[in-house]
Design a protein around this motif. Sequence first.
Motif, mmCIF file in Angstrom:
data_model
loop_
_atom_site.group_PDB
_atom_site.id
_atom_site.type_symbol
_atom_site.label_atom_id
_atom_site.label_comp_id
_atom_site.label_asym_id
_atom_site.label_seq_id
_atom_site.Cartn_x
_atom_site.Cartn_y
_atom_site.Cartn_z
ATOM 1 N N ASP A 40 -11.762 -2.339 4.576
ATOM 2 C CA ASP A 40 -10.662 -2.015 5.325
ATOM 3 C C ASP A 40 -10.251 -3.328 6.228
ATOM 4 O O ASP A 40 -11.358 -3.851 6.758
ATOM 5 C CB ASP A 40 -10.740 -0.953 6.216
ATOM 6 C CG ASP A 40 -9.540 -0.156 6.577
ATOM 7 O OD1 ASP A 40 -9.427 0.810 6.433
ATOM 8 O OD2 ASP A 40 -8.786 -0.646 7.186
ATOM 9 N N THR A 44 -4.257 -0.227 10.324
ATOM 10 C CA THR A 44 -3.580 0.760 10.877
ATOM 11 C C THR A 44 -3.983 0.893 12.547
ATOM 12 O O THR A 44 -2.955 1.290 13.102
ATOM 13 C CB THR A 44 -4.007 2.282 9.879
ATOM 14 O OG1 THR A 44 -3.667 2.106 8.648
ATOM 15 C CG2 THR A 44 -3.238 3.384 10.619
ATOM 16 N N ARG A 109 1.157 2.952 5.209
ATOM 17 C CA ARG A 109 1.572 4.305 4.858
ATOM 18 C C ARG A 109 2.429 4.782 5.629
ATOM 19 O O ARG A 109 2.787 6.242 5.554
ATOM 20 C CB ARG A 109 0.367 5.259 4.460
ATOM 21 C CG ARG A 109 -0.490 5.784 5.803
ATOM 22 C CD ARG A 109 -0.195 7.097 6.281
ATOM 23 N NE ARG A 109 -1.335 7.228 7.406
ATOM 24 C CZ ARG A 109 -0.739 7.778 8.537
ATOM 25 N NH1 ARG A 109 0.493 7.785 8.595
ATOM 26 N NH2 ARG A 109 -1.647 7.728 9.551
ATOM 27 N N ASN A 127 2.004 -5.903 1.112
ATOM 28 C CA ASN A 127 0.736 -5.326 1.508
ATOM 29 C C ASN A 127 0.379 -4.645 0.177
ATOM 30 O O ASN A 127 -0.516 -4.484 -0.371
ATOM 31 C CB ASN A 127 0.712 -4.961 2.626
ATOM 32 C CG ASN A 127 -0.549 -4.189 3.120
ATOM 33 O OD1 ASN A 127 -1.805 -5.073 3.139
ATOM 34 N ND2 ASN A 127 -0.853 -2.932 3.294
ATOM 35 N N TYR A 191 8.582 2.384 1.960
ATOM 36 C CA TYR A 191 7.246 2.758 1.920
ATOM 37 C C TYR A 191 7.231 3.478 0.570
ATOM 38 O O TYR A 191 6.310 3.285 -0.266
ATOM 39 C CB TYR A 191 6.729 3.415 2.959
ATOM 40 C CG TYR A 191 5.569 4.461 2.551
ATOM 41 C CD1 TYR A 191 4.360 3.830 2.209
ATOM 42 C CD2 TYR A 191 5.705 5.700 2.482
ATOM 43 C CE1 TYR A 191 3.323 4.845 1.860
ATOM 44 C CE2 TYR A 191 4.873 6.701 2.174
ATOM 45 C CZ TYR A 191 3.444 6.177 1.870
ATOM 46 O OH TYR A 191 2.605 6.956 1.426
ATOM 47 N N LYS A 195 5.334 3.019 -3.446
ATOM 48 C CA LYS A 195 4.262 3.723 -4.248
ATOM 49 C C LYS A 195 4.837 3.896 -5.830
ATOM 50 O O LYS A 195 4.087 4.132 -6.868
ATOM 51 C CB LYS A 195 4.134 5.243 -3.855
ATOM 52 C CG LYS A 195 3.615 5.161 -2.347
ATOM 53 C CD LYS A 195 2.089 4.779 -2.216
ATOM 54 C CE LYS A 195 1.250 4.867 -1.291
ATOM 55 N NZ LYS A 195 -0.022 4.579 -0.932
HETATM 56 N N1 LIG Z 1 -1.825 11.102 5.200
HETATM 57 C C1 LIG Z 1 -1.126 11.492 4.401
HETATM 58 O O1 LIG Z 1 -0.443 12.646 4.557
HETATM 59 C C2 LIG Z 1 -0.688 11.192 3.058
HETATM 60 C C3 LIG Z 1 0.040 11.664 2.172
HETATM 61 C C4 LIG Z 1 0.173 11.246 0.801
HETATM 62 C C5 LIG Z 1 -0.285 9.895 0.490
HETATM 63 N N2 LIG Z 1 -1.051 9.199 1.452
HETATM 64 C C6 LIG Z 1 -1.514 8.013 0.990
HETATM 65 O O2 LIG Z 1 -2.689 7.992 1.120
HETATM 66 C C7 LIG Z 1 -3.579 6.789 1.531
HETATM 67 C C8 LIG Z 1 -4.320 6.847 2.815
HETATM 68 O O3 LIG Z 1 -3.271 7.463 3.896
HETATM 69 P P1 LIG Z 1 -3.899 7.742 5.248
HETATM 70 O O4 LIG Z 1 -3.221 8.638 6.019
HETATM 71 O O5 LIG Z 1 -5.650 7.732 5.170
HETATM 72 O O6 LIG Z 1 -3.512 6.111 5.919
HETATM 73 P P2 LIG Z 1 -4.142 5.292 7.053
HETATM 74 O O7 LIG Z 1 -3.287 4.475 7.423
HETATM 75 O O8 LIG Z 1 -5.017 6.197 7.955
HETATM 76 O O9 LIG Z 1 -5.251 4.493 6.065
HETATM 77 C C9 LIG Z 1 -4.834 3.580 5.279
HETATM 78 C C10 LIG Z 1 -6.326 2.674 5.477
HETATM 79 O O10 LIG Z 1 -6.011 1.360 4.729
HETATM 80 C C11 LIG Z 1 -6.083 0.198 5.467
HETATM 81 N N3 LIG Z 1 -5.333 -0.753 5.127
HETATM 82 C C12 LIG Z 1 -4.226 -0.920 5.018
HETATM 83 N N4 LIG Z 1 -3.665 -1.948 4.407
HETATM 84 C C13 LIG Z 1 -4.925 -2.761 4.098
HETATM 85 C C14 LIG Z 1 -5.285 -4.001 3.384
HETATM 86 N N5 LIG Z 1 -4.150 -4.899 2.911
HETATM 87 N N6 LIG Z 1 -6.503 -4.355 3.394
HETATM 88 C C15 LIG Z 1 -7.449 -3.316 3.780
HETATM 89 N N7 LIG Z 1 -7.487 -2.278 4.278
HETATM 90 C C16 LIG Z 1 -6.016 -1.825 4.488
HETATM 91 C C17 LIG Z 1 -5.770 0.851 6.968
HETATM 92 O O11 LIG Z 1 -6.291 -0.409 8.118
HETATM 93 C C18 LIG Z 1 -6.243 1.990 6.974
HETATM 94 O O12 LIG Z 1 -7.391 2.123 7.656
HETATM 95 C C19 LIG Z 1 -2.322 5.684 1.618
HETATM 96 O O13 LIG Z 1 -2.230 4.967 0.610
HETATM 97 C C20 LIG Z 1 -1.047 6.779 2.125
HETATM 98 O O14 LIG Z 1 0.049 6.217 1.522
HETATM 99 C C21 LIG Z 1 -1.307 9.676 2.509
#
Ligand SMILES: NC(=O)c1ccc[n+]([C@@H]2O[C@H](COP(=O)([O-])OP(=O)(O)OC[C@H]3O[C@@H](n4cnc5c(N)ncnc54)[C@H](O)[C@@H]3O)[C@@H](O)[C@H]2O)c1
Length: 395
Positions: A40, A44, A109, A127, A191, A195
């Motif tokens: 990571d 975020t 995200r 990204n 965003y 996807k």
């Molecule tokens: N939370 C939800 O309700 C939800 C629903 C559907 C899909 N998603 C998808 O699930 C995934 C995780 O979501 P989340 O809620 O945990 O989000 P989050 O933002 O809490 O976690 C994503 C993590 O990825 C890291 N990150 C981002 N770009 C990066 C990069 N270039 N290199 C390394 N690390 C990087 C961020 O620092 C973060 O810790 C995402 O792809 C999101 O689109 C989430």
Amino acid sequence: MLQLVPGDSTKVLILGSDGYLGWPLTLRLLARGHEVSGMDNLFTRRAVAEVGSTSGVPILGPEGRVRAAKELLGSSPTFYRGDVTNYKALEKVISKERPDAVVHFAEQRSAPYSMIDERHAAYTMSNNIVGTINLIYAVMKSGRDTQVVKMGTMGEFGTPNFDIPEAAWVDTKINGKMDTITVPKWAGSWYHWTKVHDTNNLLFANRLWGITSTDIMQGPVYGLRTTDITDPRLFTRFDFDGDWGTVLNRYCVEAVLGMPLTVHGKGGQVRGFLSLEDSMEALRLLLENPPEPGGYRPVNQFRELYSVAELADFVKDVGGRMGLDVKITNIKNPRVEKEQHHYKVESKVLPSLGFNRLKKNIKDEIRLILEDLAPYKSRLGRYRKAIMPRTLWKK
Ligand SMILES: NC(=O)c1ccc[n+]([C@@H]2O[C@H](COP(=O)([O-])OP(=O)(O)OC[C@H]3O[C@@H](n4cnc5c(N)ncnc54)[C@H](O)[C@@H]3O)[C@@H](O)[C@H]2O)c1
């Protein structure tokens, strides 16, 4: 391919392991006896601070988390601080870890964040799309049959008038001739479009090189507990502000702070929701039951369909019974989206793997969130200003 079964020590690399889903998945897989590593770049944490907010519950830094897992669970992940858009860095981690599966969460995200302006839109595009392309190449070049578990979103489909299939391809007639095309999608933010592009790229890589993939379309997740989060030192981040908070999590914070629950527009927007515990259980099942080598498996990951107005009613009801004075208000919808629409979604894969009927009623889950947030009321109150939406789809 090595089949992930309980008891087997299988290697899983989680990209985005510091996030809301990444950290609890780390804990879930460690608890199941799997060997886990994570990568990571802590984006975020910085981006939430950029919009004047923070996690609603305090969380440890990545190194502190590794120590807490070791102390509380007896095992810990290997953590790499790095950016998946840096191909060399990603390739190095993959060749060192030689994972049986890579879970890809490492994307920007937030839909509102992607809509702030051209800089945020371009950042989100590069990204997310570059990270996925890098992963595809790193896995292909490793020469190993590593399952790529890619987290996408139900928002890729938009709100079509047809029932949403759990499939990548669909037969259709165009200009009088039948053909098979990819399922039509119509995303609602930059965003969400990233996807869709990721899905197309993954599908193309699967056709081209037989990359084994599970492409998950997930609905919005709510909650801050899983059965593995038994101590505040294991908390995952919990976002609630106008840019980063998913709807039910935001309503719960509004209820705790005595603010009216802010329903966007008429509130008829229906989505497929699931709790954090359900999300972890679904991911565990998909990891432990991979598709055939070379297979591409699309999955619609949600538990139940609700409108955002219904969710507000649930929080009002539960909060009221807990002695909170919860009011609901309808505010101008910052997004461009249908507020009344058809929404029916096919779901076969997860039920076929034993994704059981609701263990907990959604109202019980809301009660738990409200109870867990109560001790952090003053912390949440300091970020009250960040709760209202500030990003409009049309300026
Ligand atoms: N939370 C939800 O309700 C939800 C629903 C559907 C899909 N998603 C998808 O699930 C995934 C995780 O979501 P989340 O809620 O945990 O989000 P989050 O933002 O809490 O976690 C994503 C993590 O990825 C890291 N990150 C981002 N770009 C990066 C990069 N270039 N290199 C390394 N690390 C990087 C961020 O620092 C973060 O810790 C995402 O792809 C999101 O689109 C989430």
